[in-house]
Design an enzyme around this catalytic site. Structure first.
Site, short mmCIF file in Angstrom:
data_model
loop_
_atom_site.label_atom_id
_atom_site.label_comp_id
_atom_site.label_asym_id
_atom_site.label_seq_id
_atom_site.Cartn_x
_atom_site.Cartn_y
_atom_site.Cartn_z
N SER A 74 70.77 88.46 71.71
CA SER A 74 69.14 88.21 71.91
C SER A 74 68.45 89.48 71.70
CB SER A 74 69.24 87.62 73.30
OG SER A 74 69.41 86.35 73.18
N LYS A 77 65.89 89.60 69.11
CA LYS A 77 64.63 88.83 69.03
C LYS A 77 63.27 89.67 69.33
CE LYS A 77 67.18 84.92 71.35
NZ LYS A 77 67.55 84.23 72.69
N TYR A 202 68.01 82.93 61.82
CA TYR A 202 68.35 83.46 63.38
C TYR A 202 69.90 83.75 63.75
CZ TYR A 202 69.05 82.28 68.16
OH TYR A 202 69.27 82.47 69.51
N TYR A 254 65.89 87.26 80.68
CA TYR A 254 65.89 85.65 81.11
C TYR A 254 65.42 85.33 82.51
CZ TYR A 254 68.48 86.13 76.93
OH TYR A 254 68.81 86.26 75.67
N VAL A 272 73.98 88.07 74.88
CA VAL A 272 75.17 87.43 75.15
C VAL A 272 76.55 88.23 75.06
CG1 VAL A 272 74.53 84.97 75.89
CG2 VAL A 272 75.30 85.64 73.72
N1 GLN Z 1 72.99 83.94 69.46
C1 GLN Z 1 72.89 83.65 70.81
C2 GLN Z 1 72.27 82.13 70.93
O1 GLN Z 1 71.80 81.72 70.23
C3 GLN Z 1 71.74 84.52 71.29
C4 GLN Z 1 71.71 84.10 72.93
C5 GLN Z 1 71.60 85.32 73.75
O2 GLN Z 1 71.89 86.38 73.49
N2 GLN Z 1 71.41 85.33 75.10
O3 GLN Z 1 72.85 81.39 71.56
#
Ligand code: GLN
Length: 318
Positions: A74, A77, A202, A254, A272
């Site tokens: 993430s 992003k 993505y 988050y 994650v």
């Molecule tokens: N690639 C992970 C997902 O789509 C990214 C989520 C994350 O890092 N929180 O679930």
């Protein structure tokens, strides 16, 4: 004492103590678990913790498992948001995603149905980032991915940055939740392209592999409002960095973003894989990795370490 002297003292104090603070925070990895919903991520050792802090001359303070390689997940992003803003402008981007935190898990689809219009609340939750992936310029997923990769490499000043194909495959094989989110978005009129094409972009940006030093280098550009202080060139327009940092503050960790703002007080983005990108505005870029995560998806040891540093150096912006 002159400003320069004070900065030098801070830097020396940091270097002298960093390993001690890393050791203290490392024990907190036992409170978390490595993400396993993407099977390839489950291979990461639970008990590692690494950090890189980079100053505006490119000097680094490194400690712990700082050369451990992990995928951005993430954290990517933040940079796809910036790229979409550069490619399409604010008006288009904010017709597809909102500006508010959700208070829900990062992969929740709850609000897409509950709240009108059915656009993601912000670009840092999965639904929002999937919508953002669709906005990166290019006529095919391959062209969009290529553009993303070149942009990431430029910001990281690292031409070897690349996609970890095993993680990419693993994400794609198990992306049931993300596929659901994407089909929901398609039905709500948020995505113009085919769902599989958007998801390909993505998965690619989530699977870009990096080290703490890459994160710190990328964060340094954000810390200097889009100017790379080392190459002395503007890479990102100031306004788009402002937007990205605002989202990092309000949604970057988050639904633990409020707690993180309270305890650390710096813009940050977690992934994650256990990575956290953070910064001391105007001064340092910071990259941390600790794969064991808490319930909300943030590195337990990494959050603890950033809390310690913020307290020691009074880094909170509040
Ligand atoms: N690639 C992970 C997902 O789509 C990214 C989520 C994350 O890092 N929180 O679930």
């Amino acid at each position: 004492m002159s400003d320069d002297k004070q900065q030098e003292n801070t830097w020396n104090y940091l270097n002298e103590n960093l390993t001690q603070w890393v050791m203290e925070s490392k024990s907190h990895s036992m409170e978390g678990n490595v993400a396993s919903y993407i099977p390839e991520l489950a291979n990461a050792p639970k008990d590692i913790l690494g950090i890189c802090i980079m100053d505006s001359q490119g000097q680094t303070a490194l400690s712990g498992d700082h050369d451990f390689r992990f995928t951005l997940q993430s954290i990517s992003k933040v940079f796809t948001l910036i790229l979409a803003l550069m490619d399409r402008g604010e008006e288009v981007v904010f017709s597809k995603v909102g500006m508010e935190p959700t208070g829900d898990d990062f992969n929740s689809m709850l609000k897409l149905e509950l709240v009108e219009p059915g656009i993601p609340f912000n670009p840092l939750i999965n639904a929002g980032a999937i919508a953002i992936s669709s906005l990166i310029a290019g006529n095919s997923p391959a062209e969009q991915t290529d553009r993303m990769l070149h942009f990431f490499r430029d910001i990281a000043d690292n031409s070897t940055l690349d996609i970890n194909l095993d993680v990419h495959q693993s994400e794609s094989d198990t992306a049931h939740r993300n596929r659901s989110l994407a089909y929901f978005l398609k039905d709500n009129g948020v995505l113009d392209q085919q769902v599989d094409d958007v998801l390909e972009v993505y998965f690619s940006h989530c699977s870009v592999e990096a080290t703490c030093t890459d994160l710190a280098r990328m964060a340094l550009v954000l810390a200097h409002n889009g100017v790379d202080p080392i190459r002395k060139k503007q890479i990102i327009p100031r306004r788009f960095v402002q937007i990205a940092k605002t989202f990092m503050f309000t949604c970057g960790m988050y639904n633990a973003s409020g707690e993180f703002a309270m305890n650390v007080g710096l813009p940050a983005k977690s992934g994650v894989s256990g990575g956290i990108l953070s910064m001391v505005p105007g001064r340092y870029g910071i990259g941390v990795v600790g794969p064991a995560l808490n319930r909300k998806g943030n590195s337990t040891a990494g959050v603890h370490l950033l809390g310690t540093l913020s307290q020691k150096f009074d880094w909170s912006l509040f």
